[in-house]
Design a protein around this motif. Structure first.
Motif, short mmCIF file in Angstrom:
data_model
loop_
_atom_site.label_atom_id
_atom_site.label_comp_id
_atom_site.label_asym_id
_atom_site.label_seq_id
_atom_site.Cartn_x
_atom_site.Cartn_y
_atom_site.Cartn_z
N ILE A 194 0.83 -1.21 0.00
CA ILE A 194 0.00 0.00 0.00
C ILE A 194 0.87 1.26 0.00
CG2 ILE A 194 -1.67 1.33 1.36
CD1 ILE A 194 -2.79 -1.37 2.35
N GLU A 195 1.95 1.23 0.78
CA GLU A 195 2.83 2.41 0.89
C GLU A 195 3.44 2.75 -0.47
OE1 GLU A 195 4.60 5.51 3.18
OE2 GLU A 195 3.03 4.06 3.69
N ILE A 196 3.97 1.75 -1.16
CA ILE A 196 4.59 2.01 -2.46
C ILE A 196 3.54 2.47 -3.47
CG2 ILE A 196 5.84 0.96 -4.39
CD1 ILE A 196 7.15 -0.95 -2.36
N ARG A 197 2.38 1.83 -3.47
CA ARG A 197 1.33 2.20 -4.42
C ARG A 197 0.79 3.60 -4.13
NH1 ARG A 197 -0.75 -2.05 -7.50
NH2 ARG A 197 0.14 -4.09 -6.98
N THR A 198 0.67 3.94 -2.86
CA THR A 198 0.17 5.28 -2.51
C THR A 198 1.14 6.36 -2.96
OG1 THR A 198 -1.00 4.38 -0.58
CG2 THR A 198 -0.56 6.74 -0.59
N ARG A 199 2.44 6.10 -2.81
CA ARG A 199 3.45 7.11 -3.16
C ARG A 199 3.67 7.19 -4.67
NH1 ARG A 199 7.76 8.11 1.48
NH2 ARG A 199 6.61 7.36 3.30
N THR A 200 3.17 6.21 -5.42
CA THR A 200 3.36 6.23 -6.88
C THR A 200 2.04 6.28 -7.62
OG1 THR A 200 3.39 3.81 -7.01
CG2 THR A 200 5.51 4.91 -6.67
N ASN A 256 -0.41 4.34 -7.47
CA ASN A 256 -0.76 2.97 -7.87
C ASN A 256 -0.01 2.50 -9.12
OD1 ASN A 256 -2.12 0.60 -7.24
ND2 ASN A 256 -3.89 1.10 -8.52
N ALA A 257 1.08 3.22 -9.46
CA ALA A 257 1.84 2.82 -10.65
C ALA A 257 2.80 1.68 -10.35
CB ALA A 257 2.62 4.02 -11.19
N ARG A 258 3.27 1.58 -9.11
CA ARG A 258 4.18 0.50 -8.71
C ARG A 258 3.72 -0.07 -7.38
NH1 ARG A 258 7.81 4.66 -10.15
NH2 ARG A 258 8.81 4.34 -12.17
N GLY A 259 4.20 -1.27 -7.10
CA GLY A 259 3.83 -1.92 -5.85
C GLY A 259 4.81 -3.00 -5.47
N LEU A 260 4.39 -3.87 -4.56
CA LEU A 260 5.27 -4.93 -4.07
C LEU A 260 5.63 -5.91 -5.18
CD1 LEU A 260 6.58 -5.64 -1.36
CD2 LEU A 260 4.69 -7.22 -0.94
N ASP A 261 4.76 -6.09 -6.16
CA ASP A 261 5.08 -6.97 -7.29
C ASP A 261 6.35 -6.49 -7.98
OD1 ASP A 261 2.64 -7.99 -6.58
OD2 ASP A 261 1.60 -7.36 -8.41
N ASP A 262 6.45 -5.18 -8.18
CA ASP A 262 7.64 -4.62 -8.82
C ASP A 262 8.87 -4.83 -7.95
OD1 ASP A 262 6.38 -3.04 -11.21
OD2 ASP A 262 5.16 -2.52 -9.46
N LEU A 263 8.70 -4.72 -6.63
CA LEU A 263 9.82 -4.94 -5.73
C LEU A 263 10.32 -6.37 -5.83
CD1 LEU A 263 11.68 -4.05 -3.40
CD2 LEU A 263 9.85 -4.70 -1.82
N MET A 264 9.41 -7.34 -5.86
CA MET A 264 9.82 -8.74 -5.93
C MET A 264 10.55 -9.03 -7.25
SD MET A 264 8.82 -9.81 -3.02
CE MET A 264 9.29 -11.52 -3.24
N ARG A 265 10.01 -8.51 -8.34
CA ARG A 265 10.65 -8.76 -9.64
C ARG A 265 12.03 -8.09 -9.72
NH1 ARG A 265 5.05 -8.24 -11.61
NH2 ARG A 265 5.36 -5.99 -11.79
N GLN A 266 12.14 -6.89 -9.17
CA GLN A 266 13.42 -6.18 -9.22
C GLN A 266 14.46 -6.88 -8.36
OE1 GLN A 266 14.05 -3.46 -11.31
NE2 GLN A 266 16.14 -4.07 -10.76
N LEU A 267 14.06 -7.34 -7.18
CA LEU A 267 14.99 -8.07 -6.34
C LEU A 267 15.45 -9.37 -7.00
CD1 LEU A 267 13.34 -7.60 -2.81
CD2 LEU A 267 15.50 -6.61 -3.60
N LYS A 293 13.66 3.25 -4.13
CA LYS A 293 13.80 3.64 -5.53
C LYS A 293 12.48 3.49 -6.27
CE LYS A 293 16.66 2.78 -9.62
NZ LYS A 293 17.79 1.98 -10.18
N LEU A 294 11.77 2.43 -6.03
CA LEU A 294 10.49 2.22 -6.69
C LEU A 294 9.44 3.23 -6.23
CD1 LEU A 294 10.30 -1.68 -6.54
CD2 LEU A 294 10.48 -0.31 -8.61
N ALA A 295 9.48 3.56 -4.93
CA ALA A 295 8.51 4.51 -4.39
C ALA A 295 8.85 5.95 -4.71
CB ALA A 295 8.41 4.33 -2.87
N GLY A 296 10.09 6.19 -5.13
CA GLY A 296 10.49 7.56 -5.45
C GLY A 296 10.73 8.40 -4.21
N THR A 297 10.90 7.76 -3.06
CA THR A 297 11.14 8.48 -1.81
C THR A 297 11.80 7.53 -0.83
OG1 THR A 297 10.10 9.79 -0.07
CG2 THR A 297 8.88 7.88 -0.85
N ASP A 298 12.50 8.09 0.15
CA ASP A 298 13.25 7.28 1.11
C ASP A 298 12.31 6.58 2.09
OD1 ASP A 298 15.09 6.15 2.74
OD2 ASP A 298 16.08 8.02 3.34
#
Length: 613
Positions: free
Chosen positions: A422-428, A430-441, A463-468
């Motif tokens: 939710i945190e990543i999707r809220t900050r982007t 809904n453009a990115r989320g945990l799915d993107d984190l798993m694939r990138q890792l 990096k995915l969320a665009g914020t620290d």
């Protein structure tokens, strides 16, 4: 054989060359002539497992090591734990009658070095043969068990290894009772032996033996085997459920990471209450279940969840690994603060994947969140033990019973995985989320890498969320700050409500038996524990009302008043006994979760992305 040394073969020690013969050419022929000495054969290990008869709870193991390097002594050991099950099990306590001999049959001196390691004095033998027996009486996915019709063997609990030879190639063969067969996710040769590139690969293959039924299918051109102990009544339904799960995660993660995969479904023997237990492997999973007829209900929610959880481990844990898992220690605990990510996030994806696949409803997904939040709301450890600490502390209790774990990192990790999504999707937006984190890792830390660190998860998520997000992880993973549940759920168009519930409790557990309701467990720090009640007593009446079933007991309990003494009558050795107790008042929080009736477009979009409508 002595190791090759360049200093042993110096040009000055060669015979005189014929006149006019080039010295360079002579040296070339010399080196060619000694090529066989340079190409020293790598040691290999052959294992043979023998089960003499159905119902025999002992197995005999033979381990033959070939092409040894001339060493004087050889150490062999049995792992203290099974990878994937974070508990010291001391498998060596089930090993007996260990012997060692050379290729000529002459015995070799063998001495125990510690609880799980032995030293063989092999005196330069190129081949060493070890034989031993194993007691197989613990039916669990991390241990060995043999029954009258089937059995299961965990490689780590079964096969000795050479500590400095875990990279040696190995083969495994079986000698089984007539009508029995073996099933395991390893390549099989024409001679029916199974091959593994190393000891680690060998023990990462669960072994099922017995009168087995096998359903072979293909998903995305990859062979998939479903192994059971009898033909399922709905093979098409089982195949559909398994195929849908595989396809869903393949779409999510960008393909399948294995060449073959095996699902082993073996029932718990003599168990009627619903229970499921699974263990992940690189190319398969073993799942124990009860009751036995669950096999015929492949749409059962818990069956689906365990299957999905173990299958998603083919990515998370087996290939995307914490750095500490890059080199398993088998003789002692392997600590990592990342089990919340390895197991908790996998649990989140079990539910999300099943919802995405359409195998469970949105209400089922909501109920998973609700029950987990209720657990956290009523567990004081949730505010005292961090996820990172719980990941390490699991070795104190093991994973055999989650009731013994102060903080279940599976369940809290599930919620923190949801909140991170939710945190990543809220900050982007809904453009990115945990799915993107798993694939990138997965891209950044492939199986051949050293694995990820905690800071790698933070950096990639930021990096995915665009914020620290370092502060977020410090508060909710490394720390024990109260989780931002209401805010996060509101972002996805959901609401939660926690309400107190009061119930009365005597402090004993009941079990229905043919003789009546038996008191099977008493909490020593409870009204029952301070009374004359004993485990084994048969409960007959409560407050003068007869109780013959657990439903009767619950009905009477609901009519009692707090702080008021109650007479209980029990039967002990056929004699009645009356005990007076004042039930304890227990107050818990019950959490309700549901969708907001009029979400904003942003809330609805996020809700649909995470759990559908």
């Amino acid at each position: 054989m002595m190791p090759f040394s360049v200093r042993t073969f110096r040009v000055r020690s060669l015979p005189l060359r014929p006149a006019g013969f080039p010295s360079q050419l002579l040296l070339w022929f010399f080196l060619l002539g000694w090529t066989p000495l340079l190409a020293v054969a790598q040691p290999t290990v052959d294992y043979r497992i023998t089960i003499s008869a159905p119902g025999d709870d002992e197995a005999r193991i033979e381990m033959t090591i070939h092409n040894l390097d001339g060493r004087e002594t050889l150490d062999v050991a049995l792992p203290a734990w099974t990878p994937g099950s974070y508990e010291i099990l001391n498998h060596a306590k089930h090993l007996f009658e260990l012997t060692a001999q050379g290729p000529d049959g002459q015995p070799l001196l063998l001495r125990r070095r510690d609880k799980q390691t032995w030293r063989v004095r092999c005196a330069g033998q190129s081949t060493v043969i070890l034989r031993y027996g194993l007691l197989c009486d613990r039916q669990s996915v991390d241990s060995n068990w043999l029954g009258p019709d089937y059995g299961q063997l965990a490689g780590a609990a079964t096969l000795l290894y050479v500590p400095d030879g875990r990279h040696w190639p190995a083969t495994l063969t079986f000698h089984l009772p007539q009508g029995w067969q073996a099933a395991l996710p390893l390549p099989r040769r024409a001679d029916q032996s199974y091959t593994a590139e190393s000891y680690d690969a060998l023990i990462d293959a669960p072994i099922a033996v017995g009168r087995l039924t096998r359903l072979d299918i293909s998903v995305r051109n990859k062979p998939i085997a479903i192994v059971t102990t009898r033909p399922p009544k709905d093979p098409a339904g089982l195949q559909k459920a398994v195929t849908t799960i595989i396809e869903t995660y393949a779409d999510l993660m960008g393909g399948l990471p294995f060449e073959q995969y095996m699902f082993q479904y073996l029932p718990f023997a003599d168990e009627d209450d619903e229970r499921l237990e699974g263990l992940e492997h690189a190319n398969g999973t073993l799942i124990n279940y009860a009751p036995e007829d669950l096999l015929d209900q492949p749409q059962t929610k818990n069956w689906l969840v365990v299957t999905a959880h173990e299958f998603f481990h083919a990515w998370n844990v087996k290939r995307l690994r914490p750095r500490e898992f890059a080199d398993y220690t088998l003789d002692r605990e392997l600590y990592t603060p990342q089990l919340w990510f390895a197991e908790g996030v996998t649990e989140y994806y079990a539910w999300r994947g099943l919802r995405r696949a359409g195998l469970i409803s949105a209400a089922d997904f909501d109920e998973a969140i609700r029950s987990t939040l209720t657990y956290l709301a009523n567990n004081p450890a949730a505010g005292q033990v961090s996820l990172a600490e719980a990941s390490i502390g699991t070795w104190l209790t093991g994973t055999s019973s989650f009731e013994d774990i102060p903080l279940d990192y599976y369940r809290k990790g599930f919620i923190v995985g949801l909140l991170l999504d939710i945190e990543i999707r809220t900050r982007t937006s809904n453009a990115r989320g945990l799915d993107d984190l798993m694939r990138q890792l997965m891209r950044d830390f492939p199986p051949e890498s050293q694995g990820y660190r905690h800071e790698d998860i933070i950096a990639t998520a930021s990096k995915l969320a665009g914020t620290d997000l370092e502060s977020w992880f410090r508060r909710y993973v490394e720390g024990t700050d109260e989780l931002p549940l209401e805010t996060a759920l509101n972002h996805m168009g959901m609401a939660m409500l926690a309400e107190p519930m009061t119930e009365l409790d005597f402090g004993f557990e009941l079990e229905a038996t043919p003789a009546g309701l038996e008191i099977v467990e008493i909490d020593p720090d409870s009204p029952a524990g301070e009374s004359d009640l004993e485990e084994g007593d048969l409960l007959r009446t409560v407050a003068g009302k007869p109780v013959r079933s657990e439903a009767d007991f619950a009905a009477v309990l609901s009519t009692l008043q707090p702080q008021k003494a109650v007479k209980l009558t029990v039967l002990r050795e056929k004699r009645p006994l009356t005990v007076t107790l004042t039930p304890e008042v227990i107050t818990t929080l019950d959490v309700a979760v549901g969708p907001l009736p009029n979400p904003t477009p942003a809330q609805k979009a996020l809700r649909v992305a995470l759990r559908g409508e």
